[in-house]
Design a protein around this motif. Structure first.
Motif, PDB file in Angstrom:
ATOM      1  N   SER A  92       0.846  -1.189   0.000  1.00  0.00           N
ATOM      2  CA  SER A  92       0.000   0.000   0.000  1.00  0.00           C
ATOM      3  C   SER A  92       0.883   1.241   0.000  1.00  0.00           C
ATOM      4  O   SER A  92       2.039   1.209   0.446  1.00  0.00           O
ATOM      5  N   TYR A  93       0.322   2.344  -0.490  1.00  0.00           N
ATOM      6  CA  TYR A  93       1.072   3.594  -0.608  1.00  0.00           C
ATOM      7  C   TYR A  93       0.273   4.736   0.008  1.00  0.00           C
ATOM      8  O   TYR A  93      -0.952   4.690   0.092  1.00  0.00           O
ATOM      9  N   ALA A  94       1.000   5.785   0.405  1.00  0.00           N
ATOM     10  CA  ALA A  94       0.387   7.026   0.872  1.00  0.00           C
ATOM     11  C   ALA A  94       1.069   8.158   0.101  1.00  0.00           C
ATOM     12  O   ALA A  94       2.162   8.600   0.459  1.00  0.00           O
ATOM     13  N   PHE A  95       0.410   8.619  -0.963  1.00  0.00           N
ATOM     14  CA  PHE A  95       1.031   9.546  -1.901  1.00  0.00           C
ATOM     15  C   PHE A  95       0.845  10.997  -1.466  1.00  0.00           C
ATOM     16  O   PHE A  95      -0.242  11.399  -1.040  1.00  0.00           O
ATOM     17  N   GLY A  96       1.902  11.767  -1.617  1.00  0.00           N
ATOM     18  CA  GLY A  96       1.865  13.192  -1.346  1.00  0.00           C
ATOM     19  C   GLY A  96       3.042  13.866  -2.030  1.00  0.00           C
ATOM     20  O   GLY A  96       3.817  13.234  -2.755  1.00  0.00           O
ATOM     21  N   TRP A  97       3.194  15.167  -1.788  1.00  0.00           N
ATOM     22  CA  TRP A  97       4.248  15.934  -2.448  1.00  0.00           C
ATOM     23  C   TRP A  97       5.435  16.152  -1.517  1.00  0.00           C
ATOM     24  O   TRP A  97       5.274  16.232  -0.300  1.00  0.00           O
ATOM     25  N   ASP A  98       6.605  16.281  -2.098  1.00  0.00           N
ATOM     26  CA  ASP A  98       7.833  16.372  -1.321  1.00  0.00           C
ATOM     27  C   ASP A  98       7.900  17.628  -0.456  1.00  0.00           C
ATOM     28  O   ASP A  98       8.568  17.633   0.578  1.00  0.00           O
ATOM     29  N   ASP A  99       7.207  18.702  -0.842  1.00  0.00           N
ATOM     30  CA  ASP A  99       7.270  19.935  -0.054  1.00  0.00           C
ATOM     31  C   ASP A  99       6.136  20.032   0.964  1.00  0.00           C
ATOM     32  O   ASP A  99       5.980  21.047   1.637  1.00  0.00           O
ATOM     33  N   GLY A 100       5.329  18.974   1.083  1.00  0.00           N
ATOM     34  CA  GLY A 100       4.293  18.939   2.098  1.00  0.00           C
ATOM     35  C   GLY A 100       3.002  19.637   1.744  1.00  0.00           C
ATOM     36  O   GLY A 100       2.057  19.622   2.541  1.00  0.00           O
ATOM     37  N   ARG A 101       2.902  20.238   0.562  1.00  0.00           N
ATOM     38  CA  ARG A 101       1.648  20.889   0.189  1.00  0.00           C
ATOM     39  C   ARG A 101       0.560  19.849  -0.037  1.00  0.00           C
ATOM     40  O   ARG A 101       0.850  18.680  -0.319  1.00  0.00           O
ATOM     41  N   PRO A 102      -0.704  20.221   0.069  1.00  0.00           N
ATOM     42  CA  PRO A 102      -1.784  19.241  -0.084  1.00  0.00           C
ATOM     43  C   PRO A 102      -1.790  18.620  -1.485  1.00  0.00           C
ATOM     44  O   PRO A 102      -1.344  19.236  -2.465  1.00  0.00           O
ATOM     45  N   ILE A 103      -2.294  17.402  -1.545  1.00  0.00           N
ATOM     46  CA  ILE A 103      -2.504  16.727  -2.819  1.00  0.00           C
ATOM     47  C   ILE A 103      -4.003  16.726  -3.083  1.00  0.00           C
ATOM     48  O   ILE A 103      -4.803  16.380  -2.209  1.00  0.00           O
ATOM     49  N   ASP A 104      -4.394  17.170  -4.276  1.00  0.00           N
ATOM     50  CA  ASP A 104      -5.807  17.407  -4.599  1.00  0.00           C
ATOM     51  C   ASP A 104      -6.402  16.192  -5.305  1.00  0.00           C
ATOM     52  O   ASP A 104      -6.085  15.898  -6.460  1.00  0.00           O
ATOM     53  N   LEU A 105      -7.291  15.504  -4.585  1.00  0.00           N
ATOM     54  CA  LEU A 105      -7.951  14.305  -5.086  1.00  0.00           C
ATOM     55  C   LEU A 105      -9.256  14.687  -5.765  1.00  0.00           C
ATOM     56  O   LEU A 105     -10.099  15.359  -5.174  1.00  0.00           O
ATOM     57  N   ILE A 106      -9.445  14.242  -7.028  1.00  0.00           N
ATOM     58  CA  ILE A 106     -10.685  14.552  -7.732  1.00  0.00           C
ATOM     59  C   ILE A 106     -11.514  13.311  -8.057  1.00  0.00           C
ATOM     60  O   ILE A 106     -12.710  13.430  -8.360  1.00  0.00           O
ATOM     61  N   ALA A 107     -10.911  12.125  -8.028  1.00  0.00           N
ATOM     62  CA  ALA A 107     -11.659  10.923  -8.400  1.00  0.00           C
ATOM     63  C   ALA A 107     -11.068   9.712  -7.702  1.00  0.00           C
ATOM     64  O   ALA A 107      -9.858   9.659  -7.416  1.00  0.00           O
ATOM     65  N   THR A 108     -11.924   8.741  -7.414  1.00  0.00           N
ATOM     66  CA  THR A 108     -11.497   7.469  -6.861  1.00  0.00           C
ATOM     67  C   THR A 108     -11.846   6.361  -7.849  1.00  0.00           C
ATOM     68  O   THR A 108     -12.067   6.631  -9.037  1.00  0.00           O
ATOM     69  N   ASP A 109     -11.905   5.108  -7.388  1.00  0.00           N
ATOM     70  CA  ASP A 109     -12.021   3.955  -8.291  1.00  0.00           C
ATOM     71  C   ASP A 109     -13.063   4.130  -9.385  1.00  0.00           C
ATOM     72  O   ASP A 109     -12.810   3.858 -10.559  1.00  0.00           O
TER      73      ASP A 109
END
Length: 507
Positions: free
Chosen positions: A261-278
């Motif tokens: 399993s993974y927990a994806f984000g950005w190296d500078d800590g800014r939020p990651i914007d999720l728009i869609a799932t499965d």
């Protein structure tokens, strides 16, 4: 540099694993140790352009049916130049092309098997008749061609395809048999979102692998979750980067790993914007610290770039994110950190519009259900038993909605995937789901000692002769028998295969 430095493995005894888990996992035997804690953060050179899987060619027959051709074949892949690994792929040596179809379109896929053993192709996340599903009942023998055909009848989404042979799925997927299947529709097409495939709309297929110091593929160490590699390949490449020339970029993330399993984000800590799932778009973009994906799950995320900027997609897993005790987490990949993909913005970027506040209209979660079913995931069993090919575990009546209560009473990692339909998460431990679980799903990470209430609706495709599957999507678990079968039938009809009930039968 050939890639990240290989970290030393830290092995933990099976006795400590059993104490930490609080469950009698003697079934895992005494060889489970996993690779120990792994980190590649800051060690990846990002010296390989991101390969983009080609769009699958298709033809349209006189009746309007769009026809694709896939061939499962053996080949060789150089993950490092000069180091050849034996791999499998569709229409190539590794992975497969991206299929694209429109909602309402009739499609057929002619699947040829050029391997020396039988395999299948399952259309993960697709709503289609059971006999077209590509599960273990639709095996394709060497030299044979299987031609499933169906009408696409679901919203725009990022789906995928992979083998599903009972007892051998982990091995077939790990060798490289996987690809994306993108669905389009008018509602999604009307939104000002990035959608130029391979340019501002990037497929990102993430797998963990174990490579020798020379770069050849080898067998990964075994944790309870399954085999865990100590570095990543994205679209089949080590250390990839993508040049972008648009302000707004869409990443279609697919966890095609068999166990990690993974927990994806950005190296500078800014939020990651999720728009869609499965199963497609959320009602609105959700800003998260991390997007967690267990094997088989997908997520579409947006990132707005600045001219000349470089940004790294990372995965930083923690025991808290996985819901695991520290020792169990440490030997099942839940303390690992990876640099995944570097985005490199051009000095001048094409302007992109703002993302709409409203992306999609989702119907309310249904409360009028015809049945409630219980699914307890523990060890390698669901409801205390393992897969039997000649047994129907659950029978569903077409035209009804059901409540499936899925729980993990153990301290070990599990997930849950249902074939045929996308579901909604009604609650997590009795509380409303978080925003990232409020859309359409077909696979969920099932945290230890947590209960998920899922609502599934079965509107069509009654077939008493052919079942669908439900299973843990940690593929080693699936191969060990952590899977069941359900049939969809007309009112008053029974499945023609053996049908049994158990102590967890619905009410």
């Amino acid at each position: 540099m050939p890639g990240p430095r290989r970290p030393r493995a830290v092995l933990v005894s099976a006795g400590l694993l059993l104490v930490a888990s609080g469950t009698a996992v003697a079934l895992a035997a005494c060889s489970i140790g996993g690779p120990g804690r792994v980190t590649t953060v800051g060690e990846v050179d990002f010296d390989t352009p991101l390969p983009v899987p080609p769009l699958a060619r298709s033809t349209v027959e006189p009746d309007g049916t769009r026809v694709f051709d896939l061939e499962a074949r053996a080949g060789t892949t150089e993950f490092t130049p000069g180091a050849t690994s034996e791999t499998w792929g569709f229409n190539g040596a590794y992975l497969g092309p991206t299929l694209v179809a429109e909602r309402g379109e009739r499609v057929r896929v002619d699947v040829a098997n050029a391997l020396d053993e039988a395999t299948t192709v399952h259309w993960h996340g697709m709503h289609l008749p059971a006999e077209m599903d590509g599960g273990p009942h639709q095996m394709v023998q060497p030299g044979d061609i299987w031609s499933p055909e169906w009408t696409v009848d679901q919203q725009a989404a990022t789906l995928w395809y992979h083998p599903h042979p009972h007892g051998e799925t982990e091995q077939h997927v790990a060798r490289g048999l996987a690809g994306m299947f993108l669905l389009r529709d008018e509602a999604e097409a009307a939104l000002p979102l990035p959608r130029e495939y391979g340019v501002d709309d990037l497929p990102v297929i993430i797998q963990d692998v174990a490579l020798t110091d020379e770069g050849r593929l080898e067998t990964a160490p075994q944790g309870f979750a399954g085999r865990l590699g100590d570095e990543l390949v994205v679209n089949g490449a080590r250390g990839p980067y993508a040049d972008v020339r648009d302000e707004l970029v869409r990443l279609r993330l697919l966890n095609a790993s068999t166990a990690r399993s993974y927990a994806f984000g950005w190296d500078d800590g800014r939020p990651i914007d999720l728009i869609a799932t499965d199963g497609g778009l959320l009602e609105a973009s959700v800003a998260l610290e991390r997007v967690m994906l267990s094997p088989g799950e997908r997520a579409e995320v947006l990132v707005r770039m600045e001219p000349g900027e470089r940004r790294t997609l990372q995965s930083v897993m923690t025991p808290e994110a996985a819901g695991l005790q520290p020792v169990v987490a440490g030997i099942n990949g839940a303390t690992d950190e990876f640099d995944v993909l570097e985005l490199r913005a051009a000095d001048s970027l094409d302007a992109s519009p703002e993302v709409p506040e409203r992306l999609a209209e989702l119907p309310p979660v249904e409360t009028d259900v015809a049945a409630t079913r219980i699914f307890e995931l523990e060890g390698f069993e669901i409801n205390g038993r393992q897969m039997a090919s000649d047994r129907i575990d659950e029978t569903v009546t077409v035209g009804t909605a059901e409540r499936w209560v899925v729980s993990n009473p153990s301290g070990m990692p599990h997930s849950f995937h249902a074939h045929d339909v996308q579901f909604r998460v009604a609650s997590v431990d009795g509380a409303p789901p978080p925003p990232e679980l409020a859309g359409w799903k077909d696979t969920i990470h099932v945290r230890p000692e947590t209960e998920y209430e899922l609502i599934l609706r079965f509107d069509d495709f009654a077939d008493p002769d052919t079942p669908y599957m439900y299973h843990c999507h940690l593929l080693w678990h699936e191969d060990q028998g952590m899977m069941g079968q359900f049939a969809v039938v007309e009112p008053g009809q029974r499945a023609t295969m053996t049908e049994e009930t158990n102590d967890h039968d619905h009410h």
